[in-house]
Every structure is written in C-alpha cells, then in structure tokens.
Design an enzyme around this catalytic site. Structure first.
Site, PDB file in Angstrom:
ATOM      1  N   GLU A   1      -0.070  -0.957   5.885  1.00  0.00           N
ATOM      2  CA  GLU A   1       1.000  -0.426   6.736  1.00  0.00           C
ATOM      3  C   GLU A   1       0.866   1.067   6.973  1.00  0.00           C
ATOM      4  OE1 GLU A   1       4.936   1.116   8.051  1.00  0.00           O
ATOM      5  OE2 GLU A   1       3.768   1.707   6.316  1.00  0.00           O
TER       6      GLU A   1
ATOM      7  N   ASP B   1       0.861  -1.186   0.000  1.00  0.00           N
ATOM      8  CA  ASP B   1       0.000   0.000   0.000  1.00  0.00           C
ATOM      9  C   ASP B   1       0.894   1.231   0.000  1.00  0.00           C
ATOM     10  OD1 ASP B   1       0.771  -0.782   2.688  1.00  0.00           O
ATOM     11  OD2 ASP B   1      -0.479   0.857   3.431  1.00  0.00           O
TER      12      ASP B   1
HETATM   13  C1  LIG Z   1       8.893   3.810   7.604  1.00  0.00           C
HETATM   14  C2  LIG Z   1       7.685   3.337   6.837  1.00  0.00           C
HETATM   15  N1  LIG Z   1       8.005   3.289   5.460  1.00  0.00           N
HETATM   16  C3  LIG Z   1       6.519   4.273   7.073  1.00  0.00           C
HETATM   17  O1  LIG Z   1       6.363   5.211   6.317  1.00  0.00           O
HETATM   18  N2  LIG Z   1       5.748   4.043   8.125  1.00  0.00           N
HETATM   19  C4  LIG Z   1       4.660   4.912   8.529  1.00  0.00           C
HETATM   20  C5  LIG Z   1       3.776   4.091   9.434  1.00  0.00           C
HETATM   21  C6  LIG Z   1       2.794   4.868  10.216  1.00  0.00           C
HETATM   22  C7  LIG Z   1       3.017   5.417  11.417  1.00  0.00           C
HETATM   23  N3  LIG Z   1       1.886   6.024  11.777  1.00  0.00           N
HETATM   24  C8  LIG Z   1       0.998   5.831  10.815  1.00  0.00           C
HETATM   25  N4  LIG Z   1       1.569   5.125   9.871  1.00  0.00           N
HETATM   26  C9  LIG Z   1       5.220   6.126   9.261  1.00  0.00           C
HETATM   27  O2  LIG Z   1       6.245   6.033   9.935  1.00  0.00           O
HETATM   28  O3  LIG Z   1       4.602   7.209   9.129  1.00  0.00           O
HETATM   29 ZN   LIG Z   2       6.672   1.911   4.315  1.00  0.00          ZN
HETATM   30 ZN   LIG Z   3       5.381   5.060   4.468  1.00  0.00          ZN
END
Ligand SMILES: C[C@H](N)C(=O)N[C@@H](Cc1c[nH]cn1)C(=O)O
Ligand SMILES: [Zn+2]
Ligand SMILES: [Zn+2]
Length: 492
Positions: A171, A106
């Site tokens: 994710e 996603d």
């Molecule tokens: C590091 C990863 N690619 C990512 O972007 N994770 C998101 C996950 C997230 C956290 N809060 C809501 N979604 C992020 O770190 O923003």
């Molecule tokens: Zn990611």
């Molecule tokens: Zn991300």
C-alpha cells in the site's frame, strides 16, 4: 437508552477488556517485523509479514489464499517480486451479509537515526500510547479486525456476517499489482460482497471518532537532473560547470509558493467546486484549532477557519516535496558536486482532476522552467505512481451501522469527514466492484502516521476491537431489516 448494551455485547466487551494485554502483545509481534515496502532490500520482510497475517487468519478458521501479483520493476531496471496478497473468507451463509475488510501490513521506512525516541520496531508503551512503526498505519487496525472476529470465536458467539479479508503488503508504495487482482476477482471473490470496509486512516480529533467518506488521490513524480558521469570536486571545477543540484533546487522551488498554492499552470482548472452540501457537513464537525495544531505538532497553519482548512485538505490539490536522492545529507561537510540528483514530489488530487492531463501539465511546466536556465544538464521528469481520489455515498447502510457501533462504544456520534491522504485501492474498489465502500478509522489525529512518533493509544486500539465487533452485529441487523423492507433503504 439506544446505547444500552445487549447481554451478548456486554460479554464481548468484557472479553476484549480482559484480553487487552494479549492483544497488545500480538501487536508487538507484528510491529517487530520491518515490513517496509519502499526499500527493495526489505521485500523478504514484507512477504514474511504477509505470511504471519495469513497464519493469524488461518487460526480464526478462515480459508486463506495467497495470491501472487507478479513483479515490480525498479527505476534501476531491476525486477523484484511483489509480496503476495491475502484473500481470506470466513463463513458462507447466504442469509448473512458479507463484509469485506481491507488493510495493509507493509509500513513506511523507519530508522532510529530519523529521530525516533523509541526503537521503531520495538513496541513501546508510554503513558497509554503504543509507539512503533505500523501501530496505527496499518498493523493496529488490521489486528483490531482480526481480534474482533477472534472474540466471537472465543466466546462461541455466532459471527453475524460472512467475513472476507483482503490484506496487502504494497500500500505505501501505491498498491502495486492490486488493481489487476481486484479486476480478476470482480466476479469471484467480490461477487457476494455487500460492504467493503477500509480501516487505514485517522480521526480529525484526538477524542472524537470519525467515519470517512472521501480521500484525495496522489501522483508521485521524480525529477532527475544529471550533470556528468561522476561526482565532482567543488573546488576543482566549482564555477565552471552547470550544477545538477542548483538546477534541481530551482525546479523544485518553482512548483509551489509559500502559501501552498501550486504554480503549475492549469492545475486548478478541473477542481470540483465546493458544494453547499459539503459546507453543511463541515458545520457539523466540531473542530478545535488549538487542539488540532498540537496533535500534528506545529505552531501555525496557513489557514484559520474550519471551512478553509477542510477545503484545502479535502477538496483542493496540494503539492509536497519529499526528498532528494543522490544529494549529500549526512552530518558534516562533503565538498562535492553530485553528478545526478533526483527530486521527489507528489500532488494530492481531488475530484475531477485528470491524472494524465496533470502529468502533461507538470512535465511541460518543468521543461519550460529548465529551458529558461540555459543549463547543459539532462532533465528527466516521470510520474512514478498515480492513484485517483475517492468519494462515497454517506447514505449507504453501512455508514448507519458504523454510527450505531460508535455510539455503543464511544457514546457519541462520529464526525463525518474526508481525508487528505490516499488509499489507492478505495477508488478502484468502488469503480471495479461497484460495491459500497466505507472508511472506518480507529486511530486519533495525533497518531503521527509516517512520522518518528507513530503510535496508537492503548484505548483506541482496544476500543477499535470493540467497535469493529459491534459493527458486525449492527450491520447484520440492519441488512436483515433492509432485506425485509427494502423501501427503508431509500429513506435513509
Ligand atoms: C492513508 C494511508 N494510511 C496512507 O498512508 N496512504 C499513503 C498511500 C500513498 C499515496 N502515495 C503513495 N502512497 C499516502 O497517502 O501517502
Ligand atoms: Zn496506511
Ligand atoms: Zn501510510
């Protein structure tokens, strides 16, 4: 030299170089799917993307299961289906280690009106960079893994490990539904897994590879202020009503000061102090402040020493304000008083902060600030999502194997880093399965995850495929050595 390549590695690397364009075309096909997990109307596209990834794994010869993870309840009360999660496995040789790879297909929302110079869902190559939503976060790294395994198959070289894949499509929304699945599969899918590898973050540098042993957690809040049942004319009633937007701006402004210090009382109370060991790790990292600022595209940052920057990114919480739902944001003028506005902010947490304690601190504080305004409006604060921080043991053998693979492909040692972002599943994997978890990024510091300029360079993508193939060879060798002489494990 320790970096000289075996005949097998030469063949693998040559194959990858020779098939570059095919691998880039695969990525273009994946980027073309608008698999945005944040906007509910695009949920079917996320499911379509998960099925495309499942088909690629089936083509490798993997046995693939699509697991249902139930429904998502939206703030409106509406229920929508979650996309399935892929659990796939290839090989079941008891003499080989089992590596489980995690990634997601996603993406964050992207619209050309956000200021993209290229069409976000049309992979565009400019000066060796492949621009498009998901190129680095996280479709590129997922495909790099698949293409690494594909290379072994194409060359008829035995895959040196049993490999499992867990690929999800939620994710970016906080991995909704995944924890329950990992819990259910603890004694099944995960029972024979030796190593879990996550490729979903970026290096600290634009040129030097890194291995990541920690991430911050994240708690996402929404703060809603309602002033009436419908929008109002700012001329007709402006001056005689308490406005929702003014209340919300005051509330958001009370959260953090201009130096990034969070103003919620008690928030720093439980933060784990910076250890001498951690400080020593920082010294080993090469860091060019000018290059870093250029890679993230800003003129100035608040701190200027390596220690201050790393500790504020990795070991201290931060609070960011993301947006306001219900506010007028389009170009031009609309003389309106919005009736209901929802501010969105999140707090990146670090060890040993407690999520529910922090939730109470934030709610109590915002309610106090609001009551001082003596507004007649209605305030509702809620924590929409909470993911815990993660820190790993860098002495686990898979870190050693990854360092060797990086030496072979990039001819240098990696930076050992933590990441300020969040992979919700990292901590859950570690807590639930008790397996070794490592983050193995292939994207560079200037990849612009979540931005209008998201890209991965062709060279990082292709070298990423090589480094993953090389890692599979290295971890199989190391695992064998450790099984023959287990005492070596404690000496690393
Ligand atoms: C590091 C990863 N690619 C990512 O972007 N994770 C998101 C996950 C997230 C956290 N809060 C809501 N979604 C992020 O770190 O923003
Ligand atoms: Zn990611
Ligand atoms: Zn991300």
């Amino acid at each position: 030299s320790p970096n000289s390549l075996s005949q097998e590695e030469e063949r693998i690397f040559q194959y990858i170089d020779g098939h570059q364009d095919e691998f880039v075309q695969n990525l273009a096909g994946w980027v073309a799917v608008e698999s945005d997990s944040i906007q509910p109307h695009l949920r079917a596209e996320v499911t379509r993307m998960v099925k495309i990834a499942a088909a690629s794994l089936q083509d490798l010869g993997a046995s693939v299961m699509l697991r249902d993870t139930g429904i998502q309840q939206l703030p409106s009360g509406q229920n929508i289906s979650l996309p399935p999660v892929i659990l796939a496995k290839l090989g079941e040789d008891p003499l080989k280690p089992t590596v489980c790879f995690y990634g997601h297909v996603d993406v964050m929302p992207a619209k050309i009106q956000d200021g993209w110079k290229t069409s976000p869902y049309n992979l565009t190559e400019i000066d060796g960079n492949l621009f498009g939503r998901g190129t680095t976060d996280d479709k590129g790294p997922v495909l790099a893994w698949i293409n690494a395994v594909k290379t072994f198959k194409a060359l008829n070289i035995e895959i040196p490990v049993n490999i499992k894949f867990l690929i999800e499509g939620m994710e970016e929304a906080g991995s909704i539904g995944l924890e329950e699945l990992v819990e259910k599969e603890k004694e099944h899918f995960f029972s024979d897994v030796n190593y879990i590898v996550i490729s979903d973050n970026i290096w600290l540098s634009t040129t030097k590879p890194a291995l990541t042993y920690g991430t911050r957690g994240n708690a996402c809040f929404s703060v809603q202020v309602e002033c009436g049942e419908k929008d109002l004319h700012s001329g007709s009633v402006g001056g005689i009503v308490h406005e929702a937007m003014s209340d919300l701006i005051a509330l958001l402004d009370s959260l953090v000061n201009s130096c990034g210090h969070i103003l919620v009382p008690g928030i720093y109370d439980d933060v784990a102090p910076l250890t001498e060991e951690e400080k020593k790790q920082y010294e080993l990292i090469e860091f060019d402040l000018k290059e870093y600022k250029a890679s993230i595209g800003v003129k100035e940052i608040i701190y200027d020493t390596k220690e201050e920057i790393f500790s504020h990114l990795w070991c201290l919480p931060s609070l960011s304000i993301h947006g306001i739902e219900g506010a007028f944001y389009e170009p031009g003028i609309k003389t309106v008083i919005p009736s209901r506005v929802i501010g969105k902010f999140s707090i990146r947490q670090v060890p040993h902060m407690d999520l529910s304690k922090m939730e109470c601190q934030v709610k109590r504080y915002l309610e106090r600030i609001f009551s001082k305004r003596k507004s007649s409006n209605k305030l509702t604060v809620s924590m929409e999502m909470g993911a815990k921080p993660w820190v790993a043991n860098i002495n686990d053998p898979q870190y050693e194997a990854a360092k060797k693979a990086i030496q072979k492909v990039f001819n240098q040692d990696p930076d050992m880093i933590r990441d300020g972002a969040t992979i919700p599943i990292a901590r859950m994997f570690q807590d639930i399965t008790k397996k070794s978890v490592m983050m193995f990024p292939i994207g560079a510091a200037d990849d612009g995850e979540h931005s209008q300029k998201e890209k991965i360079s062709r060279s990082n993508y292709i070298n990423g495929i090589k480094v993953f193939a090389s890692f599979l060879l290295e971890i199989s060798k190391l695992h064998k050595t450790l099984q023959e002489a287990p005492s070596l494990k404690t000496m690393t």
